[in-house]
Design a protein around this motif. Structure first.
Motif, short mmCIF file in Angstrom:
data_model
loop_
_atom_site.label_atom_id
_atom_site.label_comp_id
_atom_site.label_asym_id
_atom_site.label_seq_id
_atom_site.Cartn_x
_atom_site.Cartn_y
_atom_site.Cartn_z
N ALA A 140 0.83 -1.20 0.00
CA ALA A 140 0.00 0.00 0.00
C ALA A 140 0.87 1.25 0.00
CB ALA A 140 -0.93 -0.01 1.21
N VAL A 141 1.91 1.22 0.80
CA VAL A 141 2.80 2.38 0.88
C VAL A 141 3.56 2.55 -0.43
CG1 VAL A 141 4.85 3.30 2.02
CG2 VAL A 141 3.01 2.32 3.38
N ALA A 142 3.95 1.43 -1.05
CA ALA A 142 4.71 1.50 -2.30
C ALA A 142 3.91 2.21 -3.40
CB ALA A 142 5.11 0.10 -2.76
N GLU A 143 2.60 2.02 -3.42
CA GLU A 143 1.77 2.69 -4.42
C GLU A 143 1.84 4.20 -4.27
OE1 GLU A 143 -2.17 1.19 -4.09
OE2 GLU A 143 -1.65 -0.87 -4.64
N VAL A 144 1.77 4.67 -3.03
CA VAL A 144 1.85 6.12 -2.80
C VAL A 144 3.27 6.62 -3.04
CG1 VAL A 144 1.51 7.95 -1.09
CG2 VAL A 144 -0.02 5.98 -1.12
N ARG A 145 4.25 5.82 -2.61
CA ARG A 145 5.65 6.23 -2.81
C ARG A 145 5.96 6.41 -4.30
NH1 ARG A 145 7.82 2.51 -0.12
NH2 ARG A 145 8.37 1.07 -1.77
N ALA A 146 5.41 5.54 -5.13
CA ALA A 146 5.64 5.65 -6.57
C ALA A 146 5.10 6.98 -7.10
CB ALA A 146 4.99 4.48 -7.30
N ARG A 147 3.94 7.39 -6.60
CA ARG A 147 3.37 8.67 -7.03
C ARG A 147 4.22 9.84 -6.52
NH1 ARG A 147 -1.56 5.99 -5.72
NH2 ARG A 147 -1.87 7.23 -3.83
N ARG A 148 4.74 9.71 -5.30
CA ARG A 148 5.61 10.75 -4.77
C ARG A 148 6.91 10.83 -5.58
NH1 ARG A 148 3.73 12.86 -0.09
NH2 ARG A 148 2.46 11.56 1.32
N ALA A 165 6.15 12.61 -8.76
CA ALA A 165 5.97 14.04 -8.57
C ALA A 165 7.31 14.74 -8.37
CB ALA A 165 5.06 14.30 -7.37
N ALA A 166 8.22 14.10 -7.64
CA ALA A 166 9.55 14.69 -7.44
C ALA A 166 10.32 14.70 -8.75
CB ALA A 166 10.32 13.91 -6.38
N ALA A 167 10.28 13.59 -9.49
CA ALA A 167 11.02 13.50 -10.75
C ALA A 167 10.51 14.50 -11.78
CB ALA A 167 10.94 12.08 -11.31
N HIS A 168 9.21 14.71 -11.81
CA HIS A 168 8.62 15.64 -12.77
C HIS A 168 8.59 17.08 -12.25
CE1 HIS A 168 6.95 12.77 -15.83
NE2 HIS A 168 7.23 11.94 -14.85
N ARG A 169 9.07 17.25 -11.02
CA ARG A 169 9.17 18.57 -10.38
C ARG A 169 7.82 19.24 -10.18
NH1 ARG A 169 13.93 22.13 -12.80
NH2 ARG A 169 12.50 22.29 -14.57
N THR A 170 6.75 18.44 -10.15
CA THR A 170 5.46 18.98 -9.74
C THR A 170 5.42 19.12 -8.23
OG1 THR A 170 4.52 16.74 -9.77
CG2 THR A 170 4.22 18.09 -11.73
N ALA A 171 6.34 18.45 -7.54
CA ALA A 171 6.58 18.66 -6.11
C ALA A 171 8.02 19.14 -6.00
CB ALA A 171 6.37 17.37 -5.31
N PRO A 172 8.26 20.43 -6.27
CA PRO A 172 9.63 20.93 -6.39
C PRO A 172 10.37 20.94 -5.06
CG PRO A 172 8.07 22.75 -6.46
CD PRO A 172 7.25 21.49 -6.49
N LEU A 173 11.69 20.78 -5.14
CA LEU A 173 12.56 20.79 -3.98
C LEU A 173 13.56 21.93 -4.16
CD1 LEU A 173 13.20 16.95 -3.94
CD2 LEU A 173 11.79 18.20 -2.29
N THR A 174 13.36 23.00 -3.42
CA THR A 174 14.22 24.17 -3.55
C THR A 174 15.66 23.82 -3.22
OG1 THR A 174 12.38 25.61 -2.95
CG2 THR A 174 14.59 26.54 -2.80
N PRO A 180 12.77 12.17 -1.29
CA PRO A 180 12.49 12.69 -2.63
C PRO A 180 13.70 13.34 -3.28
CG PRO A 180 10.73 13.26 -1.11
CD PRO A 180 11.82 12.67 -0.28
N ALA A 181 14.60 13.89 -2.48
CA ALA A 181 15.76 14.59 -3.04
C ALA A 181 16.84 13.64 -3.54
CB ALA A 181 16.35 15.53 -2.00
N ALA A 182 16.78 12.37 -3.17
CA ALA A 182 17.90 11.46 -3.40
C ALA A 182 18.25 11.30 -4.87
CB ALA A 182 17.59 10.10 -2.77
N ALA A 183 17.25 11.21 -5.75
CA ALA A 183 17.53 10.97 -7.17
C ALA A 183 18.31 12.13 -7.77
CB ALA A 183 16.22 10.76 -7.93
N PHE A 184 17.93 13.36 -7.44
CA PHE A 184 18.66 14.52 -7.96
C PHE A 184 20.03 14.62 -7.32
CE2 PHE A 184 14.26 15.66 -8.88
CZ PHE A 184 14.35 16.17 -10.16
N GLU A 185 20.12 14.31 -6.04
CA GLU A 185 21.41 14.39 -5.35
C GLU A 185 22.40 13.37 -5.92
OE1 GLU A 185 19.76 16.03 -1.04
OE2 GLU A 185 20.13 13.90 -1.33
N ASP A 186 21.91 12.22 -6.31
CA ASP A 186 22.78 11.22 -6.93
C ASP A 186 23.35 11.75 -8.25
OD1 ASP A 186 23.84 8.41 -7.08
OD2 ASP A 186 22.62 8.41 -8.89
N LEU A 187 22.52 12.42 -9.03
CA LEU A 187 22.99 13.01 -10.28
C LEU A 187 24.03 14.10 -10.02
CD1 LEU A 187 19.54 13.26 -12.08
CD2 LEU A 187 21.45 11.83 -12.83
N ARG A 188 23.77 14.92 -9.00
CA ARG A 188 24.74 15.97 -8.64
C ARG A 188 26.06 15.35 -8.20
NH1 ARG A 188 22.56 20.82 -6.64
NH2 ARG A 188 24.69 21.44 -6.13
#
Length: 625
Positions: free
Chosen positions: A430-438, A441-450, A483-491
């Motif tokens: 159940a949590v994985a379904e919501v996590r996938a949406r989160r 949202a982070a990857a598409h920057r609809t939930a932006p991380l300043t 949520p920040a981990a994917a971008f931080e890995d790229l950085r």
């Protein structure tokens, strides 16, 4: 003005203005949205408002306007300090001293931990959340780490994981060892075998709490034995309702065990403290804490008790913090801490801004504790009981979250309870379904991380901290989702390439036409590429294709991004893309919505999968580890 009464379908926006009916407001909103192209000329009334309505991870629709009609039929929230405790567990609220400011301490050196604890208690912190055992002070050194702490004035909340029973015994023994009456000892022992199972994938049975609970009931009236820690579920990416529903099921598991052991429901409930993760999503956080008290009151009502409020410990989730530009974490912690206080939490923990980087330093601990001190003593947030109460939005959201949480609670109970739902994988799925949406949202920057997915600073000097001791959470149970981990890995990959080669990965921005035409999309592209650690060079103002190609020859790159207006794209994009590829670009992108253009490899636009786009840019630039 008008002397006519306001009809039920009208909104009295201000006494000095004529009443406005809801259909008038809907029409006005539709007109604005229609002019921006959001809806068509023949769309029905309210279509524009629908485009402004968002949906929470629970599936709750949040429109842009709430009225009294939105709370008609809702169960009354009651008064503070009375069942169902929606508006707070105490009639007087947190006045006069504010909520309990609880600081977390992690470290294996008892002397260093003791110094940090005493400093915090001397400068605004009112209770201590102490890691014991794996990653914390050894159980046998607990007394030394708490030397000088007045345990009848400053409660200590233990976090000992698999060693919880041993740590609890050691802590209770401190009272007699220091000549302190058992009845005066304060604290929370942190027994939570269900939470341990959620975190590590395994743990002792629920009955493991019984012996310690009996001792607490017999001699320690101001100590709570069990912590229902729901942060492990929220940190895994769950929705707020899933966190609440899990906490209810875990709490019921402890209630059943304690009542079966001979306690009455009220006494059993008094042994529990609920720990919730809170986020900078201000209103959902406020509503979640209000809903948690309401739902737990309903559980206890079914057990025959209506006079024991839920004791809440709200923790600003470190999973929501970023390693990059960690100073922004101060803002995240402030908003989340504010929301926790407004939501009526009894204790609040705001982690230091560098907590996700490793062991926090003295300065960051000072900022964390002062964040709460300022909220309480200067902003006077604690002087108002349930300040969000009566808000049509908050009352509606509280009710919706209560219903969603109760539904998830019933789903877990139908599975056999929290333990069975964890073991069967129901909670994880159940949590994985919501996590996938989160994640999306982070990857598409609809939930932006300043500072991470937006407005990244390529010249940032990363802070260095001593790694946290111990294996940390998520070792075998629910994962920790940042949520920040994917971008931080790229950085990180881009920075390693800079260190290795002496040159930062760089993309060429092929700005077509005058600056006024290309600036907007060039700025957007620059911001996006910086989120992946990729620098940019620009062609500047160009009059024709040859000038773009000439600029590229000066600063060539394996990646080129076309930046201009739609009109100039129609006129020159295909030719510029072809010429750049001939000149050496292996990946040519276009800044803008996808169009029928075979000469480009992809598109960068608001809402695109930024993580995937940046990974492709890295590959083209040969950024590897």
């Amino acid at each position: 003005m008008t002397d006519q009464p306001v009809e039920p379908d009208e909104l009295e926006l201000a006494a000095a203005f004529d009443p406005v009916r809801r259909d008038q407001w809907l029409a006005a909103v539709d007109a604005v949205v229609r002019r921006s192209g959001g809806i068509g000329p023949d769309d029905p009334l309210g279509a524009g408002v629908a485009t402004l309505t968002r949906t929470t991870p629970e599936g709750i629709e949040v429109p842009p306007l709430f009225t009294a009609a939105d709370v008609e039929g809702l169960a009354p929230s009651g008064v503070p300090g009375a069942w169902p405790f929606t508006r707070g567990g105490r009639a007087g609220g947190c006045v006069p001293h504010g909520w309990d400011v609880r600081q977390r301490h992690v470290g294996t050196d008892p002397a260093a931990v003791r110094e940090a604890v005493l400093t915090d208690l001397d400068r605004g912190v009112t209770s201590v959340w102490l890691a014991v055992g794996d990653g914390g002070v050894p159980v046998e050194a607990l007394g030394g780490a708490l030397e000088g702490v007045l345990l009848d004035l400053a409660p200590v909340a233990l976090d000992a994981g698999a060693l919880a029973v041993d740590a609890a015994t050691s802590y209770l023994d401190l009272a007699a060892a220091r000549g302190l009456a058992d009845a005066d000892l304060l604290g929370s022992l942190g027994l939570d075998p269900v939470g341990l199972r959620a975190r590590d994938g395994d743990g002792p049975p629920v009955d493991d709490v019984l012996a310690t609970a009996r001792r607490v009931v017999a001699s320690f009236p101001q100590v709570t034995a069990v912590t229902v820690d729901a942060t492990v579920v929220r940190d895994a990416g769950s929705s707020d309702a899933q966190q609440l529903g899990y906490s209810l099921s875990a709490g019921v598991a402890y209630l059943r065990a304690l009542v079966d052991d001979g306690l009455d429901p009220a006494a059993a409930a008094g042994l529990l403290e609920f720990r919730y993760a809170v986020s900078p999503q201000q209103f959902p956080t406020i509503a979640s804490l209000r809903a948690a008290r309401r739902c737990w009151a309903r559980v206890l009502e079914a057990c025959g008790s209506t006079d024991v409020p839920q004791r809440q410990h709200a923790v600003v989730s470190v999973a929501g913090y970023s390693r990059r530009d960690p100073w922004v974490n101060i803002l995240r912690g402030t908003v989340a801490g504010f929301a926790a206080g407004v939501g009526g939490a009894d204790s609040v923990t705001v982690p230091p801004f560098d907590a996700v980087l490793g062991v926090p330093e003295a300065f960051s601990r000072r900022v964390a504790r002062n964040t709460q001190v300022l909220l309480i003593e200067e902003a006077h947030v604690a002087r108002v009981i349930d300040p969000a109460g009566g808000s049509w939005y908050v009352e509606r959201l509280t009710d919706d979250l209560s219903c969603a949480a109760w539904e998830f609670f019933q789903r877990l109970e139908a599975e056999g309870g929290a333990v069975a739902a964890l073991d069967s994988g129901l909670v994880a799925e159940a949590v994985a379904e919501v996590r996938a949406r989160r994640q999306e949202a982070a990857a598409h920057r609809t939930a932006p991380l300043t500072g991470v997915s937006e407005f990244a600073d390529l010249d940032e000097e990363p802070l260095q901290r001593t790694p946290l001791p111990g294996a940390g959470p998520g070792r075998g149970g629910l994962p920790v989702f940042r949520p920040a981990a994917a971008f931080e890995d790229l950085r990180d990959r881009a920075d390693e390439s800079l260190t290795r080669t002496g040159t930062r990965p760089t993309a060429f921005l092929a700005t077509i036409g005058p600056l006024a035409t290309s600036t907007a999309r060039a700025g957007f592209t620059r911001n996006l590429l910086h989120a992946g650690g990729v620098a940019t060079v620009e062609a500047g103002a160009t009059d024709d294709v040859e000038q773009v190609v000439a600029a590229y020859a000066v600063t060539p790159s394996r990646v080129a991004v076309l930046c201009s207006s739609d009109a100039l794209y129609d006129d020159r994009a295909a030719q510029v893309a072809a010429r750049l590829r001939e000149a050496g670009a292996v990946r040519v992108l276009l800044a803008g919505r996808p169009r029928d253009l075979a000469e480009v490899d992809g598109y960068l636009f608001a809402g695109c999968d930024a993580v995937a786009a940046l990974a492709a840019v890295h590959n083209a630039l040969q950024v590897t580890r």
